[in-house]
Design an enzyme around this catalytic site. Sequence first.
Site, PDB file in Angstrom:
ATOM      1  N   ASP A 204       0.687  -1.144   0.064  1.00  0.00           N
ATOM      2  CA  ASP A 204      -0.052  -0.072  -0.191  1.00  0.00           C
ATOM      3  C   ASP A 204       0.875   1.325  -0.084  1.00  0.00           C
ATOM      4  O   ASP A 204       2.042   1.254   0.618  1.00  0.00           O
ATOM      5  CB  ASP A 204      -0.923   0.001   1.178  1.00  0.00           C
ATOM      6  N   GLU A 253      14.669 -14.869   0.018  1.00  0.00           N
ATOM      7  CA  GLU A 253      14.976 -15.816   0.893  1.00  0.00           C
ATOM      8  C   GLU A 253      13.872 -17.121   0.586  1.00  0.00           C
ATOM      9  O   GLU A 253      14.156 -18.217   1.011  1.00  0.00           O
ATOM     10  CB  GLU A 253      14.980 -15.731   2.054  1.00  0.00           C
TER      11      GLU A 253
HETATM   12  C1  GLC Z   1      -3.928   3.299  -0.724  1.00  0.00           C
HETATM   13  C2  GLC Z   1      -5.469   2.312  -0.559  1.00  0.00           C
HETATM   14  C3  GLC Z   1      -6.605   3.212  -0.072  1.00  0.00           C
HETATM   15  C4  GLC Z   1      -6.143   3.765   1.380  1.00  0.00           C
HETATM   16  C5  GLC Z   1      -4.922   4.557   1.253  1.00  0.00           C
HETATM   17  C6  GLC Z   1      -4.418   4.907   2.480  1.00  0.00           C
HETATM   18  O1  GLC Z   1      -4.455   4.138  -1.662  1.00  0.00           O
HETATM   19  O2  GLC Z   1      -5.811   1.769  -1.661  1.00  0.00           O
HETATM   20  O3  GLC Z   1      -7.827   2.323  -0.168  1.00  0.00           O
HETATM   21  O4  GLC Z   1      -7.343   4.556   1.522  1.00  0.00           O
HETATM   22  O5  GLC Z   1      -3.866   3.669   0.444  1.00  0.00           O
HETATM   23  O6  GLC Z   1      -3.909   3.571   3.280  1.00  0.00           O
END
Ligand code: GLC
Length: 534
Positions: A204, A253
């Site tokens: 993310d 790994e």
């Molecule tokens: C990313 C995710 C989104 C979230 C953001 C903050 O863009 O896809 O859904 O709100 O990160 O974590």
Amino acid sequence: METSRAWWRHAVVYQIYVRSFADGNGDGTGDIDGMRRRLPYLERLGIDAVWVNPWYRSPLLDGGYDVADYREINEQFGTTSEAEAFIAEAKAHGIRVLVDLVPNHSSWDHPWFRAALAAAPGSEERARYHFLEGRGDAGEVPPNDWQSVFGGPAWTRVPDGQWYLHTYDESQPDLNWDHPAVADEFDAVMRFWLDRGAAGFRIDVAHGLVKAPGYPDAGPVQELAGMPPGQHPFIDRDGIHPIVRRWRRLLDEYDDRMMVAEAWVDASRRPLYLRPDEYHQAFDFDLLTANWDAGEFASIIAESVSSAQAVGSDPTWVLSNHDVVRHATRYGLPNGIEPGLWLLDGDRSLLDEARGARRARAAALVTLALPGSAYVYQGDELGLPEAWDLPLDALQDPIWHDSGHTVKGRDGCRVPIPWEPTGESLGFGDGGAWLPQPRAYARLAAAVQENAPDSSLDIYRRALAIRRERLVDELGFELLDAGADVLAFRRGDRFVCMTNMGDLPVSLPAGEVFFASGPFDDGELPPDTTVWMA
Ligand code: GLC
């Protein structure tokens, strides 16, 4: 594993938004038990892997992207041992499981952040986040001008007067990746899930993590696009890459694990994330914002294919995800309308849902025919449109609040899946659904499409089967010139994909059409239709 044969290179990955996929215990929220019961459906669809949106313990203030414990499953979704059992059971269905890792920020409920609030300014506990003194005579002005991605200042003040950074919602404090404990902790979290059989990670906010030393103002243009490459104070900074290489060494790994970056960066910088010792994949997001336009599609596709290949990687196609207006609705709006803004108070008469549905299928056959890997968001295969008319009092996305009620947010693409045409939550579970489902979803339910020839589900299943048979080899890729309104490309000697993105029928070249996204007359390709030809 020899990279040229690695499983992810041509994989079709299905994205599961846990909260909205299937509810096993009837409490109105999706869960791991619901996911487990739908594994036969996923196997039949023909996907290779699933990516599961965050399933960790969380107050769900940003749908789980606010993680309170990276090693525990949110109690509404199940338990950690259920998660482990799900990974094993998915494997028995031939499906790998990618876990969503959220390293840019934690929840304000994470024990580290609670400890930071309880500790004094300057403490070790605060150093794991970004705590600063404010500006102004009494420190009453935020430390700098950074704006949160969701809207409003990126800083919130705590009772002792310091401010903490949150580039998203105030419930999501940014972690300090300059602190060694942060990197060590994420190594351990990665191992935790890899040891439990996860095939890898969707990372993310891979463009976040690193902040400019000294926290300089961003200036009047806060957008990435307004700054020279690598110069934004908290997006796409060069310091990200050593972190990625560290993760890659860890993954290497293990056998055949991978990671895919959610990196919202300029297309010209994406290859940096795909260097051989960095990510295996980085989503190509450009189609998420593209107009229905053959020229636009062609140039995005050409750029993605060539830039991925230049670093020995493959493109990674996405038409929808949990952050954008579903493409069946985007493509039903005229070009030039910004769908996310239209949701709130746009002219409803602009939406042509039937056209959107046709185009959604046509687009699916494009991405499934392209080289590389394709991600399918849950419900794409049913042709689900955005739930664009959700009542304002049902909205849960923090964007709605943080934008000062100027952006409706992402709830409309996160509405629970209709599995059956009847019942309180259309088969989502035995109870209700945490977001109301539009009435139109009943006729799109999976059970309705199950045995309906030429339903969206049927088209996805057949496309995936053909893809598996014909398109996974190293076939090459060549864009063809078939006129201004037609997107056409060749894969090897015996496969051509053609999409009519204009308003009038066009003639088809000689050859056998063996698959189509919609009805067509002999020799002619109608608007909003894709054909696969030999
Ligand atoms: C990313 C995710 C989104 C979230 C953001 C903050 O863009 O896809 O859904 O709100 O990160 O974590």
